[in-house]
Design an enzyme around this catalytic site. Structure first.
Site: not given
Lengths: 204, 377
Positions: B152, B222, B317, B350-351
């Site tokens: 990222s 968040r 992602d 994405h994680d």
């Protein structure tokens, strides 16, 4: 093949030597459907090429990285849009042509991205294949090891078929080598050759 | 063997040479906290720098002696026998400048005023981080990294290394990253920033003096970010439409499991993360665009690069999609650089880059083994 032994490689893939003989030292090469990267590694070691492979299988991506060659994961059937026009001296399709879905479009793309193309494929016109069909069965051989229900080969052809296709697609064949068990075949190639390698460019 | 690096400890480096930022701002003095794993070899050729993403820090692997539960954020990747093998490599993780885990940042005391920097802390760019990291490398005597790696925002720093200091990095491992953010991606960051900026407890960034924290804004930021790091499939699998009480309550409380999860993540994050650092990190993401100085030509931007690249993306992602990684690959191809690219099938969005995944780790392991052969040969 885990060990990279040149003799073993030549025996397993006779088309490699023919392809390597056509590639000038230091050329840039794109190998489509590059498998485990053996050919690229061979060309890197013997011809000092700047090479990249395109491969779809996860397992082969790992094998290519292990072989120390550049590999880009992608599907040939979605085209070569990521590659610039005339980006490579040679675009190679080694034992992959018969497994591509959009074969005609791919050959056009090969000659857009490369100054010249090289393809190798199993000859469906080989006498053993013909005999199999005469006996009422789809051919199964060393070059065509699959059963009809599990084969990735959707576009099998004979030497005549491929040469007709080239004429139709305005592809000029520069050289051809036909082999059986790694030995050059000059007599009745479409009948006696089990494998063919062609070097070609755009006609005109 | 495949184990954790075990007990680790943080170190602190103090820099007294002023650092001039891209913005023109100058920081006369700053500190960076970092951790190292493995042993630097005699010719200092086996060092790997790990760059962190938005909420990351220097505690990349292992755990602290007094806090065994505090495991590094990329522990599954780094350790003896792990893909980044600490028996072979000397690995450095640091907390970036502007962070909130010990390096000089907005919550640090400005020695000139005796108060936290707050709003006066400079906006930091990826290029500025790379400069500060290069100074840390100087301090450790490392003239050239075997590799710089990150996912990222960390991947952006890894790429920038090959642009700012082409001679100082042999391999770049750019994971789940992009050559610049898209408008949509900047938009997500802007909404997150707005949540913080409009929180009455933010006080223009100087909330420290007021004894408050913009918890509501940070929590919302968040929650939004977290949604974009997951995939639709992963959320459907994990939460579906499950209700906490098993039935509808006809009110606006926390009813669906996903709501409960997001609020938990938001609360947890807001309890330790600094709001100014969050703003700063998202801005660094938005600003990163090496092509900008080259009239939009990424190819020209990468013309200076000499590194070999491994570029990885993950199928689900959508925040840093495989298409964005392919843009990087194309630019590297156009510049005749060595590059390998793999698109990892993973359900975690994405994680994914932080997750333990057999094929992903195998690709990393094989590539890193190749790097290790270069200096052990």
């Amino acid at each position: 093949m885990s060990a990279h032994d040149p003799a073993e490689l030549a025996a397993a893939r006779p088309d490699f030597a023919a392809i390597a003989a056509w590639i000038p030292e230091g050329a840039s090469v794109l190998d489509l459907g590059c498998g485990d990267g053996s050919l690229l590694r061979h060309l890197k070691e013997t011809r000092k090429v700047r090479g990249y492979g395109v491969e779809i299988s996860d397992e082969n991506i790992v094998a290519c990285i292990r072989n120390g060659v550049n590999v880009i994961q992608g599907d040939l059937d979605s085209g070569l849009s990521g590659f610039e026009t005339l980006a490579f001296d040679y675009v190679i399709l080694s034992q992959t042509l018969q497994a591509t879905r959009h074969t005609e479009a791919l050959v056009r793309e090969i000659l857009r991205v490369g100054s010249a193309g090289i393809v190798s494929f199993p000859n469906f016109g080989h006498w053993k294949a013909r005999l199999n069909v005469l006996r009422g069965h789809m051919p199964v051989s060393e070059e065509l090891p699959y059963q009809w229900y599990d084969t990735p080969n959707v576009h099998l052809c004979t030497l005549h078929d491929f040469e007709d296709f080239c004429t139709k697609c305005q592809v000029q064949i520069l050289e051809r080598r036909v082999m059986t068990d790694g030995i050059e075949v000059n007599l009745l190639p479409n009948l006696l050759g089990s494998m063919a390698v062609y070097r070609f460019k755009r006609a005109g | 063997m495949n184990t954790s690096v075990g007990i680790v400890y943080a170190q602190r480096a103090i820099f007294d040479t002023p650092l001039t930022f891209r913005s023109g701002a100058v920081l006369p003095r700053y500190e960076l906290v970092y951790e190292t794993y493995g042993t630097l070899n005699a010719d200092k050729s086996n060092a790997i720098l790990v760059c962190h993403a938005l909420s990351g820090h220097h505690h990349v692997a292992g755990h602290y002696a007094d806090a065994p539960e505090n495991v590094g954020w990329w522990d599954n990747m780094i350790g003896p026998g792990r893909p980044v093998d600490t028996d072979k490599f000397f690995v450095i993780g640091l907390n970036n400048l502007g962070g909130c885990h010990g390096s000089t940042g907005p919550s640090s005391i400005n020695p000139e005023t005796g108060k936290p920097y707050g709003a006066s802390f400079p906006v930091v760019t990826v290029e500025d981080w790379v400069e500060s990291q290069a100074r840390l490398a100087d301090l450790l005597g490392i003239t050239q990294f075997a590799a710089v790696m990150g996912g990222s925002l960390g991947g952006m720093q890894a790429m920038q290394w090959s642009l700012s200091h082409p001679e100082r990095v042999r391999h770049v491992l750019a994971i789940a990253t992009a050559p610049h953010l898209t408008a949509e991606n900047i938009a997500f960051n802007d909404v997150a920033r707005n949540a913080i900026l409009t929180d009455p407890d933010f006080h223009g960034g100087d909330f420290y003096q007021h004894g408050v924290v913009p918890t509501r804004g940070l929590r919302l930021a968040r929650m939004l970010g977290h949604i974009t790091y997951l995939s639709d499939d992963a959320m459907a699998d994990k939460f579906g439409r499950s209700l906490r009480a098993g039935k509808l309550g006809y009110n606006y409380g926390i009813e669906f499991e996903i709501e409960s999860y997001l609020r938990y993540q938001g609360d947890k994050f807001a309890a330790y993360f600094d709001a100014n650092t969050y703003l700063l990190m998202t801005k660094a993401l938005d600003y990163f665009d090496p092509a900008r100085e080259f009239k939009g030509s990424l190819d020209k931007a990468f013309a200076v690069s000499r590194a070999d690249f491994l570029v990885l993306s993950f199928t689900t992602d959508w925040r840093f999609s495989p298409d964005r990684s392919r843009e990087i690959v194309q630019t590297l191809l156009h510049n005749h650089l060595n590059v390998s690219y793999a698109e990892i099938a993973s359900t975690h969005g994405h994680d994914s880059f932080l997750m333990e995944h057999e094929h992903y780790h195998e690709v990393m392991r094989v590539y890193l083994d190749r790097i290790a052969k270069e200096f052990s040969a």
